[in-house]
Motif scaffolding. Structure first.
Motif, short mmCIF file in Angstrom:
data_model
loop_
_atom_site.label_atom_id
_atom_site.label_comp_id
_atom_site.label_asym_id
_atom_site.label_seq_id
_atom_site.Cartn_x
_atom_site.Cartn_y
_atom_site.Cartn_z
N HIS A 100 47.69 31.05 44.83
CA HIS A 100 46.26 31.06 44.50
C HIS A 100 45.61 32.37 44.94
CE1 HIS A 100 42.16 29.80 43.92
NE2 HIS A 100 41.89 29.92 45.22
N ARG A 104 44.12 35.64 42.87
CA ARG A 104 42.77 36.14 43.11
C ARG A 104 42.79 37.64 43.41
NH1 ARG A 104 38.29 33.35 44.32
NH2 ARG A 104 38.13 31.39 43.20
N TYR A 130 37.73 31.58 54.26
CA TYR A 130 38.99 31.38 53.54
C TYR A 130 40.18 31.38 54.50
CZ TYR A 130 37.44 31.66 48.64
OH TYR A 130 36.89 31.41 47.41
N SER A 166 43.87 26.94 38.22
CA SER A 166 44.07 28.38 38.28
C SER A 166 43.99 29.01 36.91
CB SER A 166 45.44 28.69 38.92
OG SER A 166 45.45 28.33 40.28
N THR A 169 40.40 28.93 35.66
CA THR A 169 39.57 29.88 36.38
C THR A 169 39.78 31.28 35.84
OG1 THR A 169 39.73 28.53 38.37
CG2 THR A 169 39.01 30.78 38.67
N HIS A 189 33.93 28.14 36.40
CA HIS A 189 34.96 28.68 37.30
C HIS A 189 34.88 28.00 38.67
CE1 HIS A 189 31.29 31.03 37.32
NE2 HIS A 189 31.56 31.55 38.49
N TYR A 190 33.69 27.56 39.09
CA TYR A 190 33.59 26.82 40.35
C TYR A 190 34.25 25.45 40.23
CZ TYR A 190 30.13 30.20 42.13
OH TYR A 190 29.49 31.32 42.57
N GLU A 193 37.87 25.96 40.54
CA GLU A 193 38.22 26.28 41.92
C GLU A 193 38.38 24.99 42.72
OE1 GLU A 193 38.38 29.05 45.40
OE2 GLU A 193 38.77 29.20 43.26
N THR A 216 34.62 22.34 49.91
CA THR A 216 34.53 23.31 48.81
C THR A 216 33.66 22.77 47.70
OG1 THR A 216 36.72 24.21 49.34
CG2 THR A 216 35.87 24.63 47.13
#
Length: 250
Positions: A100, A104, A130, A166, A169, A189-190, A193, A216
């Motif tokens: 992940h 990113r 994170y 993934s 996103t 995209h949130y 996630e 989250t």
């Protein structure tokens, strides 16, 4: 209720810190999401324009690399430790976390386009959150060593959920904001996630990993609500039927 939770999670570890961290993480993330709805934003992206950024600033691309690199390094380091890999499901969990954050990092380096700066305080805050989440997911997984697995196995749906999140996103970030799910929600995209961390929680099956997923979700609900509010205030023609995070619901 607790009996239901125990059916699909490992018992809380004997470590006092590891036992307290699930509540601390979920609560702190929920407070962060609530603050976002009140306009107290972590100053990055469009919200960096809502107030003066005090203190040193970092170019946006370098900022995002700094945000994701420590968590990726933690996952890679954990995979190198035999004791961690021997814990139930640890190799899968750590691999999912590593992939992940590696994805990113690649997006930050080669896909996204940046034109501004980010407050160093925001870089440090996001990177630290994170890293703490990643490290404690791995640590609590290690603490399951020698513990019988939960009666209900959630690992089969874990990788598909994480892969779906993934992939979506990735797609959501490169599409025109008027295309795809952007026609239904402001921050798809949130949503994806959250799906990624749901997959990681199903692979981990620790109380802490599910609290990270919940935290989250709480934070990104607040962030997406604030983002939708920002769009409505800036663009008169922004469609009011578009929800914040979940199509047709929220």
């Amino acid at each position: 209720m607790w009996d239901v939770v125990r059916s699909f999670t490992f018992p809380l570890p004997p470590s006092l810190l590891a036992s307290a961290m699930p509540a601390i993480t979920a609560t702190s993330h929920a407070i962060g999401g609530f603050n976002e709805t009140l306009g107290s934003h972590v100053k990055y992206s469009k919200f960096s324009e809502t107030g003066e950024q005090l203190g040193p600033k970092v170019r946006s691309k370098l900022s995002m690399v700094a945000v994701y690199s420590p968590s990726l390094a933690a996952a890679v380091a954990a995979l190198a430790l035999p004791a961690v890999r021997e814990a139930p499901g640890a190799a899968l969990v750590v691999a999912m976390l590593g992939l992940h954050f590696f994805k990113r990092l690649l997006e930050s380096l080669f896909l996204h386009r940046y034109s501004g700066t980010m407050a160093l305080e925001s870089v440090a805050t996001i990177s630290f959150c994170y890293l703490i989440n990643t490290s404690f997911i791995i640590y609590t997984q290690y603490l399951t060593l020698g513990t019988a697995p939960p009666p209900v196995d959630l690992k089969p749906p874990a990788p598909p959920s994480s892969r779906w999140g993934s992939a979506a996103t990735w797609g959501g970030r490169v599409q025109d904001p008027q295309g795809g799910l952007f026609g239904l929600v402001t921050c798809p995209h949130y949503l994806f996630e959250i799906m990624v961390f749901a997959g990681i929680a199903c692979a981990s099956q620790t109380v802490y990993s599910f609290c990270v997923m919940a935290g989250t979700a709480f934070y990104l609900m607040g962030r997406s609500w604030a983002t939708r509010k920002w769009y409505l205030s800036k663009f008169e023609d922004y469609p009011r039927e578009v929800k914040a995070l979940i199509p047709f619901i929220f």
